[in-house]
Scaffold this motif. Structure first.
Motif, short mmCIF file in Angstrom:
data_model
loop_
_atom_site.label_atom_id
_atom_site.label_comp_id
_atom_site.label_asym_id
_atom_site.label_seq_id
_atom_site.Cartn_x
_atom_site.Cartn_y
_atom_site.Cartn_z
N LEU A 25 17.11 -33.87 0.94
CA LEU A 25 16.07 -33.83 -0.09
C LEU A 25 16.23 -32.62 -1.00
O LEU A 25 16.15 -32.73 -2.22
CB LEU A 25 14.68 -33.84 0.55
N ARG A 26 16.47 -31.47 -0.42
CA ARG A 26 16.65 -30.25 -1.23
C ARG A 26 17.90 -30.32 -2.09
O ARG A 26 18.01 -29.63 -3.10
CB ARG A 26 16.69 -29.02 -0.32
N GLY A 27 18.84 -31.16 -1.70
CA GLY A 27 20.06 -31.33 -2.48
C GLY A 27 19.84 -31.91 -3.86
O GLY A 27 20.73 -31.86 -4.71
N LEU A 28 18.64 -32.44 -4.12
CA LEU A 28 18.33 -32.94 -5.45
C LEU A 28 18.21 -31.81 -6.48
O LEU A 28 18.44 -32.02 -7.67
CB LEU A 28 17.01 -33.73 -5.43
N GLN A 29 17.84 -30.62 -6.02
CA GLN A 29 17.65 -29.48 -6.92
C GLN A 29 18.93 -29.20 -7.69
O GLN A 29 20.00 -29.10 -7.10
CB GLN A 29 17.23 -28.24 -6.12
N GLY A 30 18.81 -29.11 -9.00
CA GLY A 30 19.96 -28.81 -9.85
C GLY A 30 20.84 -30.00 -10.18
O GLY A 30 21.76 -29.88 -10.98
N VAL A 32 19.32 -33.26 -10.75
CA VAL A 32 18.49 -34.22 -11.49
C VAL A 32 17.79 -33.46 -12.61
O VAL A 32 16.89 -32.66 -12.35
CB VAL A 32 17.46 -34.91 -10.56
N GLU A 33 18.24 -33.70 -13.82
CA GLU A 33 17.77 -32.89 -14.95
C GLU A 33 16.27 -33.02 -15.22
O GLU A 33 15.66 -32.11 -15.78
CB GLU A 33 18.57 -33.22 -16.22
N GLN A 34 15.65 -34.10 -14.80
CA GLN A 34 14.22 -34.30 -15.03
C GLN A 34 13.34 -33.44 -14.13
O GLN A 34 12.17 -33.22 -14.43
CB GLN A 34 13.83 -35.78 -14.83
N LEU A 35 13.89 -32.94 -13.03
CA LEU A 35 13.10 -32.15 -12.09
C LEU A 35 12.78 -30.77 -12.66
O LEU A 35 13.69 -29.99 -12.93
CB LEU A 35 13.88 -31.94 -10.79
N ARG A 36 11.52 -30.49 -12.84
CA ARG A 36 11.12 -29.15 -13.26
C ARG A 36 11.06 -28.22 -12.05
O ARG A 36 11.46 -27.06 -12.12
CB ARG A 36 9.76 -29.19 -13.96
N SER A 37 10.51 -28.72 -10.92
CA SER A 37 10.50 -27.95 -9.67
C SER A 37 10.54 -28.91 -8.49
O SER A 37 10.16 -30.08 -8.62
CB SER A 37 9.26 -27.06 -9.59
N LEU A 38 11.00 -28.39 -7.35
CA LEU A 38 11.10 -29.18 -6.14
C LEU A 38 10.80 -28.29 -4.94
O LEU A 38 11.38 -27.21 -4.81
CB LEU A 38 12.51 -29.78 -6.00
N PRO A 72 21.03 -41.58 -10.40
CA PRO A 72 22.00 -41.85 -9.34
C PRO A 72 21.87 -40.91 -8.12
O PRO A 72 22.04 -41.35 -6.99
CB PRO A 72 23.36 -41.66 -10.02
N GLU A 73 21.56 -39.64 -8.34
CA GLU A 73 21.40 -38.71 -7.21
C GLU A 73 20.17 -39.07 -6.39
O GLU A 73 20.19 -38.97 -5.16
CB GLU A 73 21.31 -37.26 -7.70
N HIS A 74 19.09 -39.50 -7.05
CA HIS A 74 17.90 -39.93 -6.32
C HIS A 74 18.18 -41.19 -5.53
O HIS A 74 17.72 -41.35 -4.40
CB HIS A 74 16.73 -40.13 -7.29
#
Length: 95
Positions: A25-30, A32-38, A72-74
């Motif tokens: 789950l933390r691997g999404l950070q950086g 997925v450009e839409q993520l402001r924070s995780l 794709p990453e999600h």
């Protein structure tokens, strides 16, 4: 702004299984450009009503949340979660 909160209960709630899923789950950070924070955290109470993992993500807009859902990453994370989760609940709200 949109807050996306998901709680996961895993089939195998061993520390190893939970730790691996938190890493995924933390691997999404950086990635997925839409993520402001995780934020991803594990339950410390371990009561019968507890879920094992919480994910809290922030997006600028509903359109960004929708873009995240099909990213794709999600989708890779969804594949992992489909294998390991027993159940999940979610809420999305504006703030």
């Amino acid at each position: 702004m949109i807050k996306h909160i998901v709680l996961f209960k895993l089939k195998d709630a061993s520390p190893e299984s939970i730790g691996r899923t938190v890493e995924v789950l933390r691997g999404l950070q950086g990635k997925v450009e839409q993520l402001r924070s995780l934020e991803v955290g594990t339950d410390v109470i371990r009561s019968p009503r507890s879920y094992d993992i919480a994910l809290i993500a922030t997006f600028d807009s509903l359109a960004d949340l929708e873009g995240y859902q099909v990213h794709p990453e999600h989708k890779k994370v969804i594949e992992h979660m489909n294998e390991v989760r027993e159940s999940q609940v979610a809420v999305d709200f504006e703030f």
